[in-house]
Scaffold this active site. Structure first.
Site, mmCIF file in Angstrom:
data_model
loop_
_atom_site.group_PDB
_atom_site.id
_atom_site.type_symbol
_atom_site.label_atom_id
_atom_site.label_comp_id
_atom_site.label_asym_id
_atom_site.label_seq_id
_atom_site.Cartn_x
_atom_site.Cartn_y
_atom_site.Cartn_z
ATOM 1 N N HIS A 36 32.930 95.582 -85.922
ATOM 2 C CA HIS A 36 31.529 95.906 -85.649
ATOM 3 C C HIS A 36 31.329 97.400 -85.398
ATOM 4 O O HIS A 36 32.275 98.142 -85.118
ATOM 5 C CB HIS A 36 31.022 95.113 -84.448
ATOM 6 C CG HIS A 36 31.768 95.424 -83.178
ATOM 7 N ND1 HIS A 36 31.548 96.555 -82.426
ATOM 8 C CD2 HIS A 36 32.749 94.748 -82.541
ATOM 9 C CE1 HIS A 36 32.335 96.562 -81.380
ATOM 10 N NE2 HIS A 36 33.090 95.469 -81.422
ATOM 11 N N HIS A 89 36.116 91.721 -84.319
ATOM 12 C CA HIS A 89 36.272 92.637 -83.192
ATOM 13 C C HIS A 89 37.652 93.273 -83.169
ATOM 14 O O HIS A 89 38.565 92.851 -83.872
ATOM 15 C CB HIS A 89 36.041 91.868 -81.891
ATOM 16 C CG HIS A 89 34.723 91.178 -81.828
ATOM 17 N ND1 HIS A 89 33.593 91.750 -81.289
ATOM 18 C CD2 HIS A 89 34.342 89.926 -82.236
ATOM 19 C CE1 HIS A 89 32.577 90.900 -81.377
ATOM 20 N NE2 HIS A 89 33.011 89.793 -81.946
#
Length: 212
Positions: free
Chosen positions: A9, A150
């Site tokens: 992200h 992540h």
């Protein structure tokens, strides 16, 4: 063959502050949204068949920016959620180090031995993420998948697919909005690209984030 384009992200304010996010649903910073758009442009001419993401906003919105240019929906999968940091979530790295000096040192030197208070181990993350990737490998022959997740999730699955145990966790770097390309063919996973950031305007960031 199955090809997976695995991305992290965009930047969040907690990334900047060195605050541990874990499963807290933090938002992208202004720079994070800009990074997501640059990522989307970088993948604009790459064929995508399906898009998957962690349900946390910072990953989902990053994935959505890319999927929009391909007119594809994004499927959220809880198993791609970031590691649960337990009581460390929301805390600054410097404060965690002060309150949990032994655990904090172990996290940075022997991460495979650490379970954060009230949280997960890297093995927990590896198992749930590997389950997803094994499903992808079996279900999507001939497809190219975009997967947004992540820092810890990406590091854990990259180590696992390359045959490295979780003690090697810190040997992998994942910058915000980096691109990794992983391929599965005839029972073998291979890394084609790792932590690519050229679409963001630099070969390497030089950034060392204090929190995950």
């Amino acid at each position: 063959m199955v090809r997976i384009i695995l991305v992290r992200h965009g930047e969040t304010n907690w990334n900047l502050q060195g605050r541990y996010q874990g499963q807290e649903d933090t938002r992208l910073s202004e720079k994070g949204f800009a990074q997501a758009e640059l990522l989307a442009q970088g993948l604009k001419n790459v064929h995508l068949d399906l898009c998957f993401s962690s349900p946390l906003k910072r990953a989902f919105l990053t994935c959505k920016a890319c999927a929009a240019l391909h007119q594809l929906p994004v499927t959220a999968d809880e198993r791609l959620t970031e590691i649960n940091h337990g009581t460390w979530e929301g805390e600054l790295a410097c404060d965690i180090e002060a309150r949990y000096p032994e655990e904090f040192k172990a996290w940075h030197t022997a991460p495979h031995t650490v379970k954060m208070p009230g949280g997960e181990t890297l093995e927990d993350v590896r198992k749930r993420t590997r389950e997803v990737f094994d499903e992808f490998a079996q279900k999507y022959e001939g497809k190219t998948l975009l997967v947004a997740a992540h820092d810890a999730v990406n590091k854990a699955i990259i180590c696992d697919l390359l045959g490295l145990d979780m003690s090697r966790f810190w040997h992998i770097k994942q910058d915000n909005c980096c691109i990794n390309v992983l391929e599965y063919n005839e029972g073998i996973w291979r890394a084609v690209l790792l932590n690519c950031t050229t679409h963001l305007g630099y070969l390497f960031s030089g950034t060392e984030q204090a929190g995950l």
